[in-house]
Structure formats: C-alpha cells, structure tokens
Design an enzyme around this catalytic site. Structure first.
Site, short mmCIF file in Angstrom:
data_model
loop_
_atom_site.label_atom_id
_atom_site.label_comp_id
_atom_site.label_asym_id
_atom_site.label_seq_id
_atom_site.Cartn_x
_atom_site.Cartn_y
_atom_site.Cartn_z
N SER A 12 0.85 -1.18 0.00
CA SER A 12 0.00 0.00 0.00
C SER A 12 0.89 1.23 0.00
CB SER A 12 -0.88 0.06 1.25
OG SER A 12 -2.00 -0.77 1.14
N GLU A 52 -0.95 19.03 -5.90
CA GLU A 52 -2.25 19.04 -6.57
C GLU A 52 -3.20 17.98 -6.00
OE1 GLU A 52 0.70 18.47 -7.95
OE2 GLU A 52 1.19 20.26 -9.14
N SER A 53 -2.83 17.28 -4.96
CA SER A 53 -3.66 16.34 -4.17
C SER A 53 -2.96 14.99 -3.92
CB SER A 53 -5.08 16.17 -4.69
OG SER A 53 -5.79 17.40 -4.54
N HIS A 66 -3.01 0.26 -3.91
CA HIS A 66 -3.08 -0.95 -3.10
C HIS A 66 -2.90 -2.12 -4.06
CE1 HIS A 66 -4.28 1.54 0.19
NE2 HIS A 66 -5.16 2.10 -0.60
N CYS A 112 -6.33 18.69 -8.37
CA CYS A 112 -7.02 19.96 -8.55
C CYS A 112 -6.23 20.77 -9.56
CB CYS A 112 -7.20 20.76 -7.28
SG CYS A 112 -6.40 20.17 -5.83
#
Lengths: 130, 130
Positions: free
Chosen positions: A55, A62-63, A68, A83
C-alpha cells in the site's frame, strides 16, 4: 458551478509477476508516474504487508496518488486526485501501465469532487465543470 | 466473483468555519475517525498549504483514508478505501461529520475495486460482491 477536484480510479489487471513484490519498486513507479504527469511531489509513504501486498500514497501539491497492490492477483487499485489543470493524467496512467507491465488497464471512474456554486462575477474561465 | 476492496467517497459541505484552518486538527479528526472505525493505523502524513488548504492521508492496515480540505469553501473531499469486513464505515463517516461540524454530508460514491474471478472451490462465505 464548478468542481474543486477530480478523482480518477484505475484498475491495473494482469500485471507482471514481480511488479508488486517489493514496496520500493512500487514507490518508484508511483513517484515516476507523478513526475511524468507534471505533479509536484510533497511526500510519499509505502508499506509492505506480510505475506504479501503493498500500500502506498504520494501526496502532491495538486492532491494525491494512492495504490493498493495484490501480487497474488497480479492486480493493483490506483487512484489519482487532482485539482487544477496542470496534471497530465494520461501520462500518469501510461507510466504505471509500463512500470507494472499491465496487460489490462481499466479507468473505472472519473468523478468530480466538491461541486461548488459560485457567483457569476467571481467565475474564471476554465472553472466550469468538466 | 468478488471484490478485493471497496472505495467510498464522501463530500463534507457546510463545515465549521475553523474546521480546516489547522492541519494538526484535521489530522486528529482523521486519526479519530480511523480509530472509531476499528482500523489499524500504520502511518499518517498531513500538509498545510498557503494561503490555505489541508491535504492528508492515513495509511491503515485495511488500506487508507484521504482528505483534501478547502477552508474557503467550508468543504472537504474524503475517501476511504477498505479491504475486509472489519471497518465500520458508518462510524468513520459520522466521526468526521462531528469533527468538521458539517451540516451537509454526501456519500458520493461506493465502488468495488479489484473484481476478481475465483474458482468456486476457493470461495469463502462473505466474499461475494457487495
């Protein structure tokens, strides 16, 4: 109205037999994908599970990117949250396809996040809902 | 067939005016939500943006929580990715509603991730697609 963010989920099926055995290799693949998409990398955190599984998350300005991976199913679930308009999603998705040697890539959702009403006077070009 | 994971996206609108001004407070809220849901926390990473905005991820043994918060819109985009049946999603969502003082919570998607064919002989009860 416009959306503050966009979240895309990608299924990587039929990946290479060794693609997800090593968390460092998976982290390298996600960092490469983030760079290939023009993202600004802030931090990354990856974990190896026993007996198998990886994981990880890459926080970008930008986020985020998350993954996983289930080596026993030659499969990984990825999502990319962005974004703004500076991220080349196609480049990120293709970069991971190559890194994971996936023969079956599915973009399973493409969702607008944070749909906000905005007074007309404050609207800027390009902020319409995509 | 069955799904390896489940990804739920939640929109927190009309949040408290101070809910997203401080990354530490947002991190505390997500860690509390993860604990309230019975998740096993592995790591967390949160970032404050200038002039405002908070992004963060909590990696859990069962996958992840992420958040991107826009204080100027009293809004946060959350997603929860889980595997297995041990996570109480309702508890996590309610916990964050209280922490963020949100008056408008929307579960905007609930997606199966990694839909895998499995020989009948290997199936276990409870692994059917939900």
């Amino acid at each position: 109205f416009f959306a503050l963010g966009r979240q895309v989920t990608i299924e990587y099926y039929e990946c290479g037999a060794t693609a997800f055995l090593d968390a460092v290799r998976v982290e390298d693949a996600l960092l490469k994908a983030a760079k290939d998409s023009n993202a600004t990398i802030i931090s990354s955190s990856f974990h190896q599970f026993e007996p198998q599984g990886v994981s990880g998350v890459v926080v970008i300005a930008e986020s985020h990117f998350t993954i996983h991976a289930w080596p026993e199913h030659d499969y990984a679930a990825v999502d990319i949250f962005t974004c703004g308009d500076n991220i080349n999603l196609e480049a990120a998705i293709t970069s991971m396809k190559e890194s994971f040697e996936s023969k079956n890539v599915l973009i399973s959702s493409d969702q607008n996040r944070g749909i906000i009403s905005k007074p007309f006077a404050k609207q800027h070009i390009g902020q319409t809902l995509k």
